[in-house]
Design an enzyme around this catalytic site. Structure first.
Site, PDB file in Angstrom:
ATOM      1  N   THR A 126       0.851  -1.186   0.000  1.00  0.00           N
ATOM      2  CA  THR A 126       0.000   0.000   0.000  1.00  0.00           C
ATOM      3  C   THR A 126       0.889   1.238   0.000  1.00  0.00           C
ATOM      4  O   THR A 126       1.853   1.307   0.757  1.00  0.00           O
ATOM      5  CB  THR A 126      -0.950   0.055   1.214  1.00  0.00           C
ATOM      6  OG1 THR A 126      -1.531   1.364   1.292  1.00  0.00           O
ATOM      7  CG2 THR A 126      -0.254  -0.248   2.513  1.00  0.00           C
ATOM      8  N   ASP A 128      -0.059   3.910   1.124  1.00  0.00           N
ATOM      9  CA  ASP A 128      -0.428   4.659   2.327  1.00  0.00           C
ATOM     10  C   ASP A 128       0.421   4.289   3.544  1.00  0.00           C
ATOM     11  O   ASP A 128       0.397   4.998   4.553  1.00  0.00           O
ATOM     12  CB  ASP A 128      -1.903   4.418   2.669  1.00  0.00           C
ATOM     13  CG  ASP A 128      -2.844   5.045   1.658  1.00  0.00           C
ATOM     14  OD1 ASP A 128      -2.431   6.029   1.006  1.00  0.00           O
ATOM     15  OD2 ASP A 128      -3.976   4.563   1.515  1.00  0.00           O
TER      16      ASP A 128
END
Length: 343
Positions: A126, A128
């Site tokens: 990810t 993020d």
């Protein structure tokens, strides 16, 4: 005895996915295993959509962004009979184990399927960086570098026009990218989801900058940022198969509010999917390769329901359950470092 394994990439694309695929194919070939590339994430398991992968097929993909296997945000648990269909197709394809490369949603499905009888191992992905049980996820450093480079460029144009520029960075629940890119690019204020920031305090800072002759400002804002004194209405209420609301528009809303409160010309920039695209930097190529290599070792050792994880300098096997039980968000003391340089 393992003879054939599958690999899929689910959720948002990410620099370094192809490096994982390559590593899995190369390491599996050492054990004489066949590898099937499942196309379009969990959608491919629902449709039995897979292609054989050999070393020749993955030659040259290491520096490529995106994923040669394609991806989707399909959730088999939102499809009637989805779990049963995945299990049946895994049997039809002759899969002894499946490598699931993804974030909390993709790995959450892998965890459920492991409990249902499908042998799975995970690789954390990810941009993020909000997945638990690992220090970093591959693709994150590339995305931060892209956001940093963008904000570096915003400084020069903002300064030339005496403008405030609000830069929207990806980050639904976690502000890692916004915090790190904001610090690296000397943003004058940062808004993240973990801490409700004050628009009024930000505007006061901008007025002080302009008063002392520094007549421009760079504001970094995460797409999921929250505010103590601004009610933000989402541009869309549509949700994906995992229940996530589609975000967008926070930079535009914030820019209008800043201009209204300060009188300074304020524009907004949305980096969006630019952060996902392009070639992974060397760090992410290496990390992705090590994580993919470890995933195959885990299969060899019978460590199913586990995920390869970066812990310090080592790549270790950790339970997928540990990785998906809670998001890893920016700690207050980490964000305090960034706040030191506001203004």
């Amino acid at each position: 005895m393992v003879k054939r394994i599958g690999i899929l990439t689910g959720g948002g694309d990410c620099p370094g996915l192809n490096a994982v695929i390559r590593a899995v194919v190369y390491k599996a070939s050492e054990y004489g295993w066949e590898v099937l590339g499942v196309r379009y994430g969990w959608k491919g398991m629902l449709n039995a959509d897979a292609v054989p992968l050999t070393k020749a097929d993955v030659e040259g993909i290491l520096p490529l962004g995106g994923t040669i296997l394609k991806t989707s945000r399909t959730n088999p648990y939102k499809v009637e009979g989805g779990e049963t269909k995945v299990l049946e197709n895994a049997k039809k394809m002759g899969l002894d184990c499946l490598v699931a490369v993804g974030g909390e949603d993709t790995l959450g499905v892998a965890y459920k399927l492991t409990k249902a009888g499908l042998k799975c191992v995970g690789v954390p992905k990810t941009i993020d960086n909000d997945l638990g049980a690992t220090d970093y996820t591959f693709g994150y450093q590339t995305a931060v570098q892209i956001a940093t480079d963008a904000m570096d460029r915003l400084h020069t144009t903002a300064k030339s026009h005496d403008r405030v520029l609000v830069c929207e960075v990806m980050g639904r629940h976690a502000g890692w990218m916004t915090t790190d890119a904001g610090m690296a690019a000397n943003a004058h204020w940062i808004f993240i989801p973990e801490e409700k920031g004050s628009v009024e305090e930000c505007c006061r800072m901008l007025k002080e900058r302009y008063a002392r002759g520094e007549r421009y400002g760079i504001i970094a804002v995460a797409e999921g940022a929250e505010f103590s004194d601004l009610d933000v209405k989402l541009a869309s209420q549509t949700t994906d198969a995992f229940g996530h609301v589609r975000l967008g528009g926070i930079a535009e809303t914030l820019a209008k509010e800043i201009e209204k409160r300060t009188g300074f010309e304020t524009r907004h920039v949305v980096l969006g999917h630019i952060q996902r695209g392009g070639s992974p930097i060397a760090y992410d190529r290496i990390l992705a390769t090590r994580l993919g290599y470890k995933a195959v070792e885990m299969i060899k050792n019978g460590q199913f329901g586990m995920m390869s994880s970066l812990r310090g300098e080592k790549i270790e096997a950790v339970p997928i359950e540990e990785a998906v039980k809670a998001l890893k968000t920016v700690p207050r003391n980490y964000f305090e470092v960034a706040k030191t340089f506001f203004g």
